[in-house]
Enzyme design. Structure first.
Site, mmCIF file in Angstrom:
data_model
loop_
_atom_site.group_PDB
_atom_site.id
_atom_site.type_symbol
_atom_site.label_atom_id
_atom_site.label_comp_id
_atom_site.label_asym_id
_atom_site.label_seq_id
_atom_site.Cartn_x
_atom_site.Cartn_y
_atom_site.Cartn_z
ATOM 1 N N GLU A 231 -4.672 5.323 5.114
ATOM 2 C CA GLU A 231 -5.182 3.902 5.055
ATOM 3 C C GLU A 231 -5.409 3.050 3.899
ATOM 4 O O GLU A 231 -5.856 3.299 2.932
ATOM 5 C CB GLU A 231 -5.970 4.546 6.179
ATOM 6 C CG GLU A 231 -6.583 3.328 7.128
ATOM 7 C CD GLU A 231 -4.778 4.160 8.246
ATOM 8 O OE1 GLU A 231 -4.375 2.598 8.112
ATOM 9 O OE2 GLU A 231 -4.598 4.966 8.492
ATOM 10 N N ASP B 295 -1.513 0.295 2.003
ATOM 11 C CA ASP B 295 -0.498 -0.908 1.771
ATOM 12 C C ASP B 295 -0.440 -1.782 0.851
ATOM 13 O O ASP B 295 0.027 -2.042 0.016
ATOM 14 C CB ASP B 295 0.283 -0.973 3.092
ATOM 15 C CG ASP B 295 -0.856 -1.552 4.153
ATOM 16 O OD1 ASP B 295 -1.932 -2.188 3.587
ATOM 17 O OD2 ASP B 295 -0.532 -2.593 5.351
ATOM 18 N N LEU C 194 -4.572 -0.282 17.111
ATOM 19 C CA LEU C 194 -2.989 0.687 17.461
ATOM 20 C C LEU C 194 -1.935 -0.745 16.875
ATOM 21 O O LEU C 194 -1.021 -1.118 17.169
ATOM 22 C CB LEU C 194 -2.622 1.233 18.614
ATOM 23 C CG LEU C 194 -3.976 1.823 18.664
ATOM 24 C CD1 LEU C 194 -3.521 2.118 20.739
ATOM 25 C CD2 LEU C 194 -3.291 3.324 17.966
ATOM 26 N N SER D 46 -1.970 -4.326 18.180
ATOM 27 C CA SER D 46 -1.580 -5.071 19.219
ATOM 28 C C SER D 46 -0.835 -6.266 18.409
ATOM 29 O O SER D 46 -0.114 -7.249 18.887
ATOM 30 C CB SER D 46 -2.894 -5.579 20.082
ATOM 31 O OG SER D 46 -3.438 -5.772 18.885
ATOM 32 N N ASP E 262 1.804 -3.463 9.182
ATOM 33 C CA ASP E 262 2.089 -3.042 10.698
ATOM 34 C C ASP E 262 3.132 -3.117 11.457
ATOM 35 O O ASP E 262 3.411 -3.505 12.520
ATOM 36 C CB ASP E 262 0.655 -3.268 11.681
ATOM 37 C CG ASP E 262 -0.244 -2.936 11.297
ATOM 38 O OD1 ASP E 262 -0.169 -1.843 10.615
ATOM 39 O OD2 ASP E 262 -1.502 -3.707 11.137
ATOM 40 N N TYR F 220 -12.530 -6.107 5.276
ATOM 41 C CA TYR F 220 -11.336 -5.657 4.792
ATOM 42 C C TYR F 220 -11.148 -6.875 4.044
ATOM 43 O O TYR F 220 -10.727 -6.581 2.931
ATOM 44 C CB TYR F 220 -10.109 -6.123 6.144
ATOM 45 C CG TYR F 220 -8.913 -5.700 5.569
ATOM 46 C CD1 TYR F 220 -8.009 -4.942 6.475
ATOM 47 C CD2 TYR F 220 -7.802 -6.747 5.235
ATOM 48 C CE1 TYR F 220 -7.041 -4.241 6.059
ATOM 49 C CE2 TYR F 220 -6.451 -6.465 4.894
ATOM 50 C CZ TYR F 220 -6.327 -4.663 5.612
ATOM 51 O OH TYR F 220 -4.607 -5.217 5.235
HETATM 52 C C1 GLA Z 1 -4.596 -3.207 9.181
HETATM 53 C C2 GLA Z 1 -3.516 -4.185 8.544
HETATM 54 C C3 GLA Z 1 -2.271 -3.157 7.701
HETATM 55 C C4 GLA Z 1 -3.327 -1.880 6.524
HETATM 56 C C5 GLA Z 1 -4.156 -1.390 7.537
HETATM 57 C C6 GLA Z 1 -5.360 -0.068 6.672
HETATM 58 O O1 GLA Z 1 -4.096 -2.833 10.280
HETATM 59 O O2 GLA Z 1 -3.382 -4.907 9.085
HETATM 60 O O3 GLA Z 1 -1.890 -3.811 6.709
HETATM 61 O O4 GLA Z 1 -4.017 -2.362 5.798
HETATM 62 O O5 GLA Z 1 -5.114 -1.693 8.472
HETATM 63 O O6 GLA Z 1 -4.597 1.077 6.649
#
Ligand code: GLA
Length: 388
Positions: free
Chosen positions: A29, A32, A121, A123, A166, A215
């Site tokens: 987590e 990426d 998840l 979306s 994602d 974030y």
């Molecule tokens: C969100 C972002 C992903 C990733 C996750 C955390 O889903 O869209 O790119 O960074 O958070 O792992």
């Protein structure tokens, strides 16, 4: 869905349907965008878009979930500004397609999604990838480029500086497998999961307002960590390049918060590799322990968990047959993912729902995480689910 399309947009010769799945990330987590490793599975929960061309240069998008219709002039798509609503994902994709030299033509789109919104998840990626396929309407397009284009839509138009996970898993998901993605090389390998176990996602049903700004803060803090570490190790370009030993050596030179963020990322990358090894050796206990370590690291070092997620993880670990549990996705709400023995599922569902409801007065969503195929055209319309 076809009937609903025809009812809304009139009788059409041929309607095509495209599907793009949501995902659950098993481990890895916030790695990426640091060019490390992730291990998601594509879900059965997915976004479906029925589409047919329309004359007159209009792009009409109807969301069945929201019962809202939005309309755009395709010749003006380039000047549309973000509206901070669901259409941004589709419009962002349209703009990136045009930028990539793919003309977006007049069409009607009807969107149906079984990926719960705000659940962590993914979306949004499901909507982006399904929109891209619908607008491509069967035209050839490289699959990796498709994932990258959808990521650019989210970064450039929606304004979320997300990593590639994602969109990538929505495109490259595979039934019966988890997918280990190397977010630097953008290659992947399929990872077989042991028999007799299963993964369940439990939805806190909350999405704290902090999630977007936090974030962005984490992305900045990781960049600050790279800058600090590169002063000592000039070859370091991202946290992916940093070993746990190197980090230990330089941690005292970094501000405390920055050092803790870096420690999460560096140890989490190592956990993905160990988890994959454990899975290949059917070491279910080892996999479970790594998930809990991942959660603690996200909770204390990366600080992206919340009371509801922590409660679900702790409550899950008390239930018979559970091997591990952690938050999944960006954090600040959304879902946990729990690894458990297959025979424990029904008991787990009952107990976790009861515990959560007793504590927070909310019934959590519970979803099975059977790995499913990545995005593509739906040939058998019978497989399209109805909206719950
Ligand atoms: C969100 C972002 C992903 C990733 C996750 C955390 O889903 O869209 O790119 O960074 O958070 O792992």
């Amino acid at each position: 869905m076809i009937a609903s399309f025809r009812e809304r947009f009139g009788p059409t010769q041929q309607v095509r349907v495209f599907r793009a799945p949501g995902r659950v990330n098993l481990i890895g987590e916030h790695t990426d965008y640091n060019l490390g490793f992730v291990l998601p599975v594509a879900l059965d929960l997915a976004t479906y878009i029925a589409t047919a061309p329309s004359a007159g240069g209009r792009l009409r998008i109807y969301s069945e979930n929201r019962q809202e219709l939005r309309e755009f002039d395709v010749s003006q798509l380039g000047s549309v500004q973000p509206a901070r609503e669901w259409t941004d994902y589709a419009v962002g994709v349209a703009q990136e397609l045009v930028r990539a030299g793919v003309p977006v033509e007049g069409a009607n789109l009807l969107v149906r999604s079984t990926v719960p919104d705000g659940s962590g998840l993914s979306s949004s990626a499901a909507l982006e990838v399904a929109s891209a396929l619908a607008m491509l309407a069967g035209r050839e397009f490289d699959r990796l480029e498709l994932a990258k284009l959808c990521q650019r839509a989210e970064r450039n138009f929606v304004g979320m500086p997300c990593g590639i996970m994602d969109q990538y898993i929505s495109v490259f998901g595979r039934a019966h497998s988890a997918v280990e993605i190397d977010c630097r090389s953008l290659g992947h390998r399929l990872v077989k999961l042991p028999e007799g176990i299963t993964f369940i996602a439990v939805n806190t049903m909350v999405k704290h307002a902090l999630s977007g700004s936090a974030y962005r803060d984490r992305v900045r803090e990781c960049a600050a960590a790279v800058e600090g570490i590169a002063a000592v190790y000039p070859d370091v370009q991202s946290l992916r390049d940093v070993s746990p030993e190197q980090l230990e050596g330089v941690a005292s030179r970094l501000p405390d918060v920055v050092a803790r963020r870096a420690r999460h990322v560096v140890t989490e990358d190592a956990r993905v590799n160990r988890f994959v090894e454990a899975s290949l050796h059917t070491d279910v206990t080892g996999m479970g322990k790594l998930m809990v370590e991942s959660h603690r690291s996200l909770q204390h070092d990366y600080e992206v968990s919340c009371t509801e997620l922590d409660f679900l993880v702790d409550a899950a670990l008390e239930i018979e047959g559970v091997c591990g549990s952690r938050m999944t996705g960006g954090g600040f709400g959304g879902c946990t993912v729990t690894l458990l023995r297959a025979e424990a599922v029904s008991d787990f569902r009952t107990k976790i729902a009861r515990n959560y409801e007793e504590k927070f007065g909310v019934v959590p969503g519970i979803y099975s995480c059977e790995p499913s195929e990545g995005a593509g055209e739906v040939k058998n319309f019978e497989t399209i689910p109805s909206l719950g």
